[in-house]
Write a protein that holds these residues in place. Structure first.
Motif: not given
Lengths: 340, 261
Positions: B98, B100-101, B138
């Motif tokens: 993702r 956000s990762e 995100a």
């Protein structure tokens, strides 16, 4: 923003552990003498381990379930590690030919080891050496400037596999390993001839492999950005690659020396788990160990019970499941490549 | 006179060759604390190579690169990653992480062995995403983002890395005009806190407007370094790109390049 927490990892692993327990109960209960889980459980926890039923469950099925879970764990974890290392979801110890190399090492010892005083206990270390040499060879042949193109690697793997199979048959014939069926089981992958006393070996190799890989799990995530991106984020890429080479070879060596060439476990399990759990290796690596164990226990139980009295090699079952999946992944991967 | 200049990153006589092809020779270049330095030059002039040497992905065959006075070769990769954050041109991510990762990966050089993020790390990543304006991405897979969105996520990742030096390789290549301005504004804000940014750019007019100084590479050498108006000149453009171009002056004094077809 969703973030992987230690609680989430522990929870997921607990669920998988319960699945493994259920698979073990299935494996211990199913067979010519079918037993309901309740009876299996009372045999396991009870004190009276006497009688024919106890013999079947504890001396015949238990070692087999044990080995299936260890081998499944080894194969699935090495699949995850190869995929991270080569940045390719199609990588798998079998597809890459590393299992073939391990089998070559193992068969060499079985064929000629006795001449130099090596017994069956030398098979796992020899398979480890075979696996590590094959991986190095793959890098040497398929690699250019440290990057390994997926196409080259897979092609090299395919070619090496058929070379290894031929060499295995060749060596076994020269050495007069008259037990032709046994060689067949090595080539297709089966747990039917495996002996319980190798379990500690396999367990030791698995633990060593996991102990190497788990602390690097985060670095494996960063490798998804490419070697350059990973090193710019502080990863000593070459060091990580070297250690992963050792840990995957340990696990493949262990699995192959016990069960021969069981294919596609390292492909199916990581792929399924990635779909469900996401690609984070801090969760994926331990989850693959448990998931691979569950999968192979179930497959092996099916292998010895589907046809009634006759046994199928478990490698046939995993290959029937894995072959189509591989093709589907290949196509999907291809499409992604076009879109990217 | 002027206040003393602190050098954040210095290339000292850096040279490198790929095989027989000499890419860079004798490049001396300083990135000062608090400045945005633009680097321009033709395709294959060695701009990206310069960033790779600074982030130790490549080793210079001669000369050295120092960060805060220390040779980058003497630092561990983790130490270096806490000093220098790199925004690549683009990246092919191999698994569906993702967005956000990916931003959180920027916190890696600050994390312990097993690498779980603390609430403070997560907060930094969140702030970085908000500043770049990618918080709405995100939970999307990085594989499903457009080139421009991916580039913004990589910039957020570099901000989350919290380094003193930002190296950006054509950070605006995939971006529309609004996002170009946004990113260059972010870079200016970054430098305004006393940190420094080196921006490789093909958009000379935009670079001239957003950088304190510019460096022009050509033929493996540094053609010049100085204030944008000194560097973006007709003669320099001919030397670096072999083209004829008009250089106009915008109302605010920044040079504007108008290529002649």
């Amino acid at each position: 923003m969703r973030v992987l927490t230690k609680t989430a990892v522990a929870g997921t692993l607990l669920v998988l552990l319960l699945l493994l327990f259920a698979a073990a109960m299935f494996g211990l209960g199913v067979g010519p003498a079918g037993l309901p889980p309740g009876e299996v459980w009372s045999l396991l926890v009870g004190d009276d381990a006497a009688g024919a039923t106890a013999d079947i469950v504890l001396r015949v099925r238990w070692p087999r379930v044990m080995l299936a879970s260890l081998v499944g764990a080894c194969l699935a974890v090495s699949g995850v590690l190869f995929q991270a290392l080569l940045r390719n979801p199609l990588a798998d110890p079998y597809v890459l030919g590393v299992s073939g190399g391990a089998a070559l090492g193992g068969i060499a010892v079985l064929s000629f080891g006795s001449a130099i005083g090596l017994g069956a206990s030398a098979v796992p270390p020899a398979a480890f050496v075979g696996a590590i040499l094959t991986t190095l060879l793959l890098y040497a042949i398929a690699g250019s400037r440290g990057r390994v193109s997926a196409t080259n690697l897979l092609l090299t793997g395919v070619v090496f596999n058929s070379f290894a199979s031929a060499a295995i048959v060749f060596m076994a014939s020269i050495a007069g390993l008259s037990d032709g069926a046994n060689i067949f089981l090595w080539l297709i992958g089966s747990l039917s001839a495996s002996r319980a006393d190798v379990a500690p070996w396999v367990a030791a190799f698995l633990v060593a492999g996991l102990a190497t890989a788990l602390p690097m799990a985060r670095n494996l995530n960063l490798l998804a950005l490419g070697e350059e991106g990973a090193s710019q984020l502080g990863v000593e890429v070459e060091r990580v690659k070297r250690w992963l080479l050792v840990s995957t070879s340990l696990m493949v060596g262990a699995a192959v020396s016990v069960a021969g060439l069981i294919g596609f476990v390292g492909l199916i399990i990581p792929h399924l788990l990635r779909l469900i759990l996401g690609p984070d290796h801090r969760l994926l690596v331990p989850a693959a160990a448990l998931g691979g164990a569950v999968f192979l226990v179930v497959c092996d139980t099916l292998a010895r019970s589907l046809l009634g009295g006759r046994e199928l090699p478990v490698g046939a079952i995993t290959a029937i499941a894995g072959g189509p999946l591989f093709l589907w992944l290949l196509r999907r991967h291809h499409l992604r490549g076009i879109r990217a | 006179m002027s206040e003393p200049v602190t050098v954040a990153l210095s290339f000292e006589g850096v040279a490198i060759a790929f095989g027989k092809r000499q890419i860079l020779r004798e490049v001396d270049l300083d990135l000062r604390a608090g400045e945005v330095l633009g680097v321009a030059g033709g395709n294959g002039a060695g701009k990206t190579t310069l960033l790779r040497i600074a982030s130790r992905v490549l080793a210079a065959s001669a000369g050295r690169v120092c960060v805060g006075g220390r040779d980058v070769e003497s630092l561990s990769r983790r130490e270096l990653a806490r000093e220098i954050a790199v925004v690549p041109q683009d990246v092919q991510v191999s698994f569906p992480f993702r967005a956000s990762e990916v931003v959180l990966m920027g916190r890696s050089p600050h994390l312990g062995a097993f690498g779980y993020e603390s609430p403070a790390d997560i907060e930094r990543a969140r702030v970085a995403m908000t500043r770049v304006g990618v918080d709405h991405l995100a939970d999307r897979s990085i594989l499903d983002l457009s080139g421009g969105e991916r580039q913004l996520v990589l910039i957020a990742r570099a901000l989350a890395q919290d380094a003193a030096i930002l190296l950006l390789d054509e950070p605006t290549a995939h971006l529309d005009l609004r996002h170009r301005i946004q990113v260059l504004t972010l870079v200016r804000e970054f430098a305004a806190t006393g940190r420094s940014a080196l921006v490789v750019s093909h958009d000379l007019s935009l670079a001239a407007r957003s950088c304190d100084r510019m460096a022009l590479l050509g033929g493996g050498r540094l053609i010049g370094v100085g204030r944008p108006a000194e560097i973006v000149t007709k003669a320099n453009l001919r030397a670096a790109f072999g083209i004829d171009a008009e250089v106009l002056v915008a109302p605010d004094g920044a040079p504007l390049v108008v290529p002649r077809l």
